[in-house]
Write an enzyme that holds these catalytic residues in place. Structure first.
Site, PDB file in Angstrom:
ATOM      1  N   ARG A   1       0.839  -1.199   0.000  1.00 16.69           N
ATOM      2  CA  ARG A   1       0.000   0.000   0.000  1.00 16.69           C
ATOM      3  C   ARG A   1       0.874   1.249   0.000  1.00 16.69           C
ATOM      4  O   ARG A   1       1.950   1.285   0.621  1.00 16.69           O
ATOM      5  CB  ARG A   1      -0.886  -0.013   1.243  1.00 16.69           C
ATOM      6  CG  ARG A   1      -1.896   1.129   1.357  1.00 16.69           C
ATOM      7  CD  ARG A   1      -2.982   0.997   0.353  1.00 16.69           C
ATOM      8  NE  ARG A   1      -4.166   1.811   0.715  1.00 16.69           N
ATOM      9  CZ  ARG A   1      -5.030   2.266  -0.169  1.00 16.69           C
ATOM     10  NH1 ARG A   1      -4.866   2.027  -1.456  1.00 16.69           N
ATOM     11  NH2 ARG A   1      -6.094   2.960   0.218  1.00 16.69           N
TER      12      ARG A   1
ATOM     13  N   THR B   1      -9.931  -0.172  -9.095  1.00 13.01           N
ATOM     14  CA  THR B   1      -8.681  -0.902  -8.981  1.00 13.01           C
ATOM     15  C   THR B   1      -8.638  -1.964 -10.076  1.00 13.01           C
ATOM     16  O   THR B   1      -9.351  -1.890 -11.061  1.00 13.01           O
ATOM     17  CB  THR B   1      -8.592  -1.597  -7.611  1.00 13.01           C
ATOM     18  OG1 THR B   1      -9.730  -2.448  -7.481  1.00 13.01           O
ATOM     19  CG2 THR B   1      -8.605  -0.623  -6.466  1.00 13.01           C
TER      20      THR B   1
ATOM     21  N   THR C   1      -3.949  -1.033  -7.436  1.00  7.45           N
ATOM     22  CA  THR C   1      -4.718   0.191  -7.679  1.00  7.45           C
ATOM     23  C   THR C   1      -3.843   1.420  -7.860  1.00  7.45           C
ATOM     24  O   THR C   1      -2.709   1.478  -7.376  1.00  7.45           O
ATOM     25  CB  THR C   1      -5.669   0.442  -6.489  1.00  7.45           C
ATOM     26  OG1 THR C   1      -6.485   1.573  -6.754  1.00  7.45           O
ATOM     27  CG2 THR C   1      -4.901   0.667  -5.199  1.00  7.45           C
TER      28      THR C   1
ATOM     29  N   GLU D   1      -6.131   4.143  -7.542  1.00  5.43           N
ATOM     30  CA  GLU D   1      -7.320   4.761  -6.961  1.00  5.43           C
ATOM     31  C   GLU D   1      -8.289   5.225  -8.027  1.00  5.43           C
ATOM     32  O   GLU D   1      -8.818   4.384  -8.741  1.00  5.43           O
ATOM     33  CB  GLU D   1      -6.977   5.880  -5.966  1.00  5.43           C
ATOM     34  CG  GLU D   1      -7.854   5.881  -4.717  1.00  5.43           C
ATOM     35  CD  GLU D   1      -9.207   6.543  -4.846  1.00  5.43           C
ATOM     36  OE1 GLU D   1      -9.359   7.458  -5.650  1.00  5.43           O
ATOM     37  OE2 GLU D   1     -10.128   6.131  -4.113  1.00  5.43           O
TER      38      GLU D   1
ATOM     39  N   GLU E   1      -3.834   8.100  -4.151  1.00  3.21           N
ATOM     40  CA  GLU E   1      -4.246   7.258  -3.042  1.00  3.21           C
ATOM     41  C   GLU E   1      -4.474   8.005  -1.740  1.00  3.21           C
ATOM     42  O   GLU E   1      -5.198   7.526  -0.858  1.00  3.21           O
ATOM     43  CB  GLU E   1      -3.196   6.162  -2.820  1.00  3.21           C
ATOM     44  CG  GLU E   1      -3.768   4.837  -2.455  1.00  3.21           C
ATOM     45  CD  GLU E   1      -4.658   4.272  -3.544  1.00  3.21           C
ATOM     46  OE1 GLU E   1      -5.854   4.077  -3.267  1.00  3.21           O
ATOM     47  OE2 GLU E   1      -4.180   4.032  -4.650  1.00  3.21           O
TER      48      GLU E   1
ATOM     49  N   SER F   1     -10.433  -0.600   0.610  1.00  7.99           N
ATOM     50  CA  SER F   1     -11.496  -1.600   0.547  1.00  7.99           C
ATOM     51  C   SER F   1     -11.055  -2.849  -0.219  1.00  7.99           C
ATOM     52  O   SER F   1     -11.850  -3.769  -0.385  1.00  7.99           O
ATOM     53  CB  SER F   1     -12.734  -1.011  -0.143  1.00  7.99           C
ATOM     54  OG  SER F   1     -13.248   0.051   0.606  1.00  7.99           O
TER      55      SER F   1
ATOM     56  N   GLY G   1     -13.518  -1.761  -7.563  1.00  3.26           N
ATOM     57  CA  GLY G   1     -14.822  -1.166  -7.316  1.00  3.26           C
ATOM     58  C   GLY G   1     -14.919  -0.243  -6.129  1.00  3.26           C
ATOM     59  O   GLY G   1     -16.022   0.002  -5.635  1.00  3.26           O
ATOM     60  N   GLY G   2     -13.803   0.280  -5.593  1.00  2.00           N
ATOM     61  CA  GLY G   2     -13.900   1.180  -4.447  1.00  2.00           C
ATOM     62  C   GLY G   2     -14.542   0.492  -3.263  1.00  2.00           C
ATOM     63  O   GLY G   2     -14.312  -0.693  -3.003  1.00  2.00           O
TER      64      GLY G   2
END
Length: 596
Positions: free
Chosen positions: A114, A407, A425, A427, A451, A480, A502-503
């Protein structure tokens, strides 16, 4: 770059592939909440020894050829991600981050790639001078929203642990495609046409658009010499070529010299390190171990809270003429309200916030879920309040709702019993709308993430209580992303790899697919095909045009406020069968599954 035997194979295969490939317009489907562009049925794919599922046929082909050449699941994932950087630039890439779950036949490993916040930020990052939060689009575009990318360094570490083929060979498919070009798909063309901000970045405008401002047409062969050169440097010199030197200098300069500047430094890039975390594995239906990613992902905990609360209610209602029934949707969305209320209050980077009851499993304890389930009645509660899963030394405020975006997801199993689920991702579509040439001075490059907008824009409530997911230096924003591996109850046999873009809706998409496969007995493709649904602790959201009027009216009669909208998931799933594997790819996007 020296070319070995494996590399020679890829040179030939990808020359053939790019010469004859014509992206199928029927596969277009950008991830929610980007614009939806179609739904085309897919058959599902049966394989015997191995399988790879990714969001673009060229990326899937790259992973497939790696597996055929004797590579591991991890080798294939590196190749897939590098190709996605080129052909699906709006969703993921080396300018972003990823969560990886890996199974080596004995244990599950969770690698956290991340992005992190620069050291110079503070919690007021997205507040205007008057103390009010910025408009989302104002915050996204430019350097302010860019976090320290993690994908390249995380993949390098994972390859050291689980790779078998040379690192440099894994980047060759993407290098060849970047040099020779790939045909712009209808999906990429449509997203370029509809994006309001990418043209404002001069390098991106010159690369993705014609002089009149219209995107290159479908079928246009797009070459990316800047990305090819940067990937060659990374192939030869590893992640150092990304986090130091010309690329690092160009990245920092672009972020900090934008009119909406960030505070990224060369030191931020140099000190970035992926984190190995303890995966969360939880028993479901007394028959399955579902393993997912711990915070800073909110995916697994929220997903398993929903599924666990459902278990506390009546038995799972059967499908009604092949569709989820009103009874099921009532229970599911009420469970989702409760889970998303907890998510908003408790889930954030565990290096910065305390864990309720000192263990994340406090939020998944059967007794706690039983208490939460008892709040569900015959009518919708509308908006749920968070529960109290365990003591905390800090009184946190719940994070107000704000947009979360798309993503890409990769699922792979190899013929040695290794498997992975990786969600990756930048974002929002096209990220911060900054195309970086890696310091090469050549056309093209890769897009930078936005991000940091996954942090809470409002760091505190009116009483001064902090939001767990507020901006802090070196912190990782809540996600998520829900890469998921499913095992038998003993945890010693892999049954499936699942995930989606898909957030915030990723959680619903993966939960739906698990329910389809292991609640309703569907194969992976049919489970993915089911209409999407959910709630984010507000209205009940249904995929537009997929539910009959009788279901809609039955929910309204129970007090549900309904929002029928496009819920354009991008699910990938690979499921064990008696004869091998069966893979599914979302009909709402252009992904496919390949294997032998």
């Amino acid at each position: 770059m020296p070319v070995g035997p494996v590399a020679l194979v890829f040179t030939f295969l990808f020359a053939s592939l790019t010469a004859c490939s014509t992206p199928d317009s029927s596969r277009q489907a950008p991830p929610a909440p980007e614009a939806a562009t179609g739904y085309t049925a897919k058959p599902g794919w049966a394989t015997e020894r191995f399988a790879v599922a990714a969001a673009n046929p060229l990326a899937t082909e790259a992973g497939y050829q790696i597996l055929r050449a004797g590579g591991s699941a991890m080798d294939a994932a590196v190749a897939v991600q590098m190709v996605l950087t080129l052909v699906e630039p709006q969703s993921s890439g080396i300018g972003g981050g990823a969560f990886l779950l890996h199974w080596d036949g004995a244990q599950v490993t969770a690698l956290d790639g991340r992005e992190t916040a620069p050291a110079a930020v503070d919690e007021t990052l997205f507040l205007k001078p008057d103390g009010e939060p910025m408009d989302f689009q104002q915050a996204v575009v430019g350097g302010r929203s860019v976090g320290v990318p993690g994908t390249v360094k995380m993949l390098e570490q994972a390859h050291r642990q689980y790779g078998t083929l040379p690192w440099r060979d894994l980047l060759l498919p993407a290098i060849r495609l970047a040099e020779d070009g790939f045909e712009i798909s209808p999906r990429l063309h449509g997203l370029l046409a509809s994006d309001p901000s990418l043209r404002d970045n001069p390098p991106a405008a010159a690369f993705y658009y014609r002089p009149d401002g219209t995107p290159w047409p479908v079928g246009h062969r797009l070459r990316n010499p800047a990305l090819a050169q940067l990937l060659r440097n990374i192939a030869e010199n590893g992640s150092e070529a990304f986090y130091r030197g010309a690329n690092a200098q160009a990245l920092v300069r672009q972020v900090n010299e934008h009119h909406n500047p960030g505070t990224l430094s060369l030191s931020d890039l140099e000190v970035y390190a992926p984190r190995q975390r303890d995966p969360l594995c939880n028993l479901w239906q007394q028959r399955y171990q579902v393993c997912g990613f711990p915070p800073p992902s909110s995916g697994h905990i929220t997903q398993m809270q929903i599924l666990g609360i459902l278990e506390q209610l009546s038995p799972l209602p059967a499908l009604d003429q092949g569709l989820p029934s009103a009874d099921f949707l009532h229970h599911y969305t009420e469970a989702a309200r409760l889970a998303y209320a907890d998510r908003a209050k408790y889930l954030a980077d565990p290096d910065f916030v305390p864990v309720p009851g000192r263990t994340w499993n406090s939020m998944l304890a059967p007794e706690y879920l039983k208490q939460r389930a008892a709040l569900i009645g015959t009518r919708s509660m509308g908006t749920a309040e968070p529960g109290e899963p365990g003591p905390l030394p800090v009184a946190f405020a719940s994070q107000p709702a704000q947009p979360e975006y798309g993503t890409s997801h990769i699922s792979i199993v190899d013929d040695q019993g290794n498997a992975l689920a990786m969600t990756t991702t930048i974002e929002q579509a096209f990220g911060a709308r900054l195309l970086n040439d890696g310091g090469t001075g050549l056309p093209g490059g890769y897009l930078l993430n936005n991000e940091l907008t996954d942090f809470a824009f409002e760091p505190r409530d009116d009483q001064g209580r902090p939001v767990a997911n507020r901006v802090e230096p070196n912190k990782r924003p809540r996600s998520s992303m829900s890469p998921t591996l499913v095992f038998n109850a003993a945890g010693d046999q892999l049954l499936a790899s699942v995930g989606s873009p898909g957030g915030a809706a990723i959680i619903h998409f993966t939960a739906k697919t698990l329910l389809g496969m292991y609640g309703w007995g569907l194969d992976a493709q049919r489970a993915i095909d089911l209409p999407n649904f959910g709630s984010f602790n507000g209205p009940t959201v249904l995929e537009a045009g997929r539910f009959p009027a009788s279901t809609v009216e039955a929910l309204k009669a129970r007090g549900h406020q309904l929002n029928e909208t496009e819920m354009t998931s991008g699910l990938q799933a690979i499921q064990r069968t008696d004869s091998g594997w069966f893979g599914g790819a979302d009909p709402r996007r252009e992904g496919i599954v390949m294997g032998d």
